[in-house]
Design a protein around this motif. Sequence first.
Motif, PDB file in Angstrom:
ATOM      1  N   TYR A  60      -4.034  14.312  11.594  1.00 42.47           N
ATOM      2  CA  TYR A  60      -4.216  13.597  10.326  1.00 42.47           C
ATOM      3  C   TYR A  60      -4.207  12.085  10.545  1.00 42.47           C
ATOM      4  O   TYR A  60      -5.004  11.358   9.937  1.00 42.47           O
ATOM      5  CB  TYR A  60      -3.109  14.017   9.363  1.00 42.47           C
ATOM      6  N   TRP A  61      -3.319  11.606  11.403  1.00 46.83           N
ATOM      7  CA  TRP A  61      -3.230  10.173  11.685  1.00 46.83           C
ATOM      8  C   TRP A  61      -4.152   9.746  12.825  1.00 46.83           C
ATOM      9  O   TRP A  61      -4.143   8.585  13.222  1.00 46.83           O
ATOM     10  CB  TRP A  61      -1.789   9.795  12.016  1.00 46.83           C
ATOM     11  N   ASP A  98       3.504  23.170  14.527  1.00 45.46           N
ATOM     12  CA  ASP A  98       2.159  23.083  13.951  1.00 45.46           C
ATOM     13  C   ASP A  98       2.055  21.905  12.984  1.00 45.46           C
ATOM     14  O   ASP A  98       0.999  21.261  12.888  1.00 45.46           O
ATOM     15  CB  ASP A  98       1.807  24.380  13.229  1.00 45.46           C
ATOM     16  N   ALA A  99       3.138  21.623  12.269  1.00 45.36           N
ATOM     17  CA  ALA A  99       3.154  20.473  11.364  1.00 45.36           C
ATOM     18  C   ALA A  99       3.017  19.174  12.156  1.00 45.36           C
ATOM     19  O   ALA A  99       2.327  18.239  11.723  1.00 45.36           O
ATOM     20  CB  ALA A  99       4.436  20.465  10.534  1.00 45.36           C
ATOM     21  N   ALA A 100       3.661  19.100  13.324  1.00 44.54           N
ATOM     22  CA  ALA A 100       3.551  17.903  14.165  1.00 44.54           C
ATOM     23  C   ALA A 100       2.123  17.730  14.678  1.00 44.54           C
ATOM     24  O   ALA A 100       1.580  16.617  14.702  1.00 44.54           O
ATOM     25  CB  ALA A 100       4.530  17.999  15.336  1.00 44.54           C
ATOM     26  N   ARG A 101       1.497  18.842  15.081  1.00 40.49           N
ATOM     27  CA  ARG A 101       0.109  18.766  15.539  1.00 40.49           C
ATOM     28  C   ARG A 101      -0.813  18.354  14.397  1.00 40.49           C
ATOM     29  O   ARG A 101      -1.755  17.574  14.591  1.00 40.49           O
ATOM     30  CB  ARG A 101      -0.325  20.123  16.112  1.00 40.49           C
ATOM     31  N   HIS A 102      -0.529  18.889  13.218  1.00 41.98           N
ATOM     32  CA  HIS A 102      -1.329  18.523  12.045  1.00 41.98           C
ATOM     33  C   HIS A 102      -1.215  17.024  11.769  1.00 41.98           C
ATOM     34  O   HIS A 102      -2.226  16.367  11.459  1.00 41.98           O
ATOM     35  CB  HIS A 102      -0.858  19.323  10.835  1.00 41.98           C
ATOM     36  N   LEU A 103      -0.009  16.478  11.882  1.00 44.09           N
ATOM     37  CA  LEU A 103       0.183  15.047  11.621  1.00 44.09           C
ATOM     38  C   LEU A 103      -0.544  14.207  12.663  1.00 44.09           C
ATOM     39  O   LEU A 103      -1.158  13.191  12.319  1.00 44.09           O
ATOM     40  CB  LEU A 103       1.671  14.708  11.607  1.00 44.09           C
ATOM     41  N   ASP A 116       0.843  -1.198   0.000  1.00 41.47           N
ATOM     42  CA  ASP A 116       0.000   0.000   0.000  1.00 41.47           C
ATOM     43  C   ASP A 116       0.876   1.243   0.000  1.00 41.47           C
ATOM     44  O   ASP A 116       1.929   1.290   0.630  1.00 41.47           O
ATOM     45  CB  ASP A 116      -0.910   0.010   1.234  1.00 41.47           C
ATOM     46  N   THR A 117       0.423   2.264  -0.703  1.00 46.54           N
ATOM     47  CA  THR A 117       1.194   3.496  -0.767  1.00 46.54           C
ATOM     48  C   THR A 117       1.289   4.125   0.617  1.00 46.54           C
ATOM     49  O   THR A 117       0.470   3.878   1.497  1.00 46.54           O
ATOM     50  CB  THR A 117       0.548   4.485  -1.755  1.00 46.54           C
ATOM     51  N   TYR A 118       2.310   4.937   0.817  1.00 46.91           N
ATOM     52  CA  TYR A 118       2.508   5.574   2.119  1.00 46.91           C
ATOM     53  C   TYR A 118       1.438   6.642   2.335  1.00 46.91           C
ATOM     54  O   TYR A 118       0.928   7.256   1.404  1.00 46.91           O
ATOM     55  CB  TYR A 118       3.908   6.174   2.213  1.00 46.91           C
ATOM     56  N   ASP A 119       1.107   6.859   3.594  1.00 48.65           N
ATOM     57  CA  ASP A 119       0.026   7.773   3.964  1.00 48.65           C
ATOM     58  C   ASP A 119       0.610   8.953   4.731  1.00 48.65           C
ATOM     59  O   ASP A 119       0.797   8.894   5.948  1.00 48.65           O
ATOM     60  CB  ASP A 119      -1.007   7.031   4.814  1.00 48.65           C
ATOM     61  N   LEU A 120       0.901  10.038   4.015  1.00 48.04           N
ATOM     62  CA  LEU A 120       1.433  11.258   4.621  1.00 48.04           C
ATOM     63  C   LEU A 120       0.577  12.442   4.195  1.00 48.04           C
ATOM     64  O   LEU A 120      -0.049  12.413   3.131  1.00 48.04           O
ATOM     65  CB  LEU A 120       2.883  11.495   4.181  1.00 48.04           C
TER      66      LEU A 120
END
Length: 206
Positions: free
Chosen positions: A58-59, A50-55, A33-37
Amino acid sequence: KVTVPARILNKAEADMNIYRENIQIMLQQINLDTYDLPNAQDVQTLKPEDAARHLRSYWKIPKGPIADLTKLLESKGLIIIQAPFESDKIDGRSMQTRGGNPIIFLNKHSSGDRQRFTLAHELGHIILHLNSPHTFEVDVESEAFTFAAELLMPKSEISPYLSNLKIEKLADLKRYWKVSMQAIVYWAKRLGAITSNQEKYLWAQF
């Protein structure tokens, strides 16, 4: 790191490129399966924290420490390799296959909490830097540290516990958040929870 002899760095780089080519061949033979980012455009304008909080959002990562970071990343399609680097000063490296699949290399001789933070740090490079243009004015290592710390120890959750830090308290926080006491001290200083003198005192205690 600058103190690692060029011979060891060159060998590590060559070994990782061999791994990458072999992984590329394997990926052509299997259904992975393709990676999920997150979309790069959604995070490239964000600050590292903020990018860490977004991830985490998202996950759908719940509050508190991430129980098994390796399992989480592998479930999202990232490839993790424990490599036998010949120096303990090489923590890890992230790169991509020609098809764009992210690979994270970890020093197999590092301790568990050091590998965990390195994994988050290299994930930060993948999210923030791998497919985003950046200039020499940007301190990419500092950004990756901030990303990793926020991912593993969210500011909103750990801040209330960072005042009056002592070795015993750090040991409790290490067991809960599954990161080294040194990483907690660095993060506490970044967040302004301790002063420079307090930081120096704790390093002297270590």
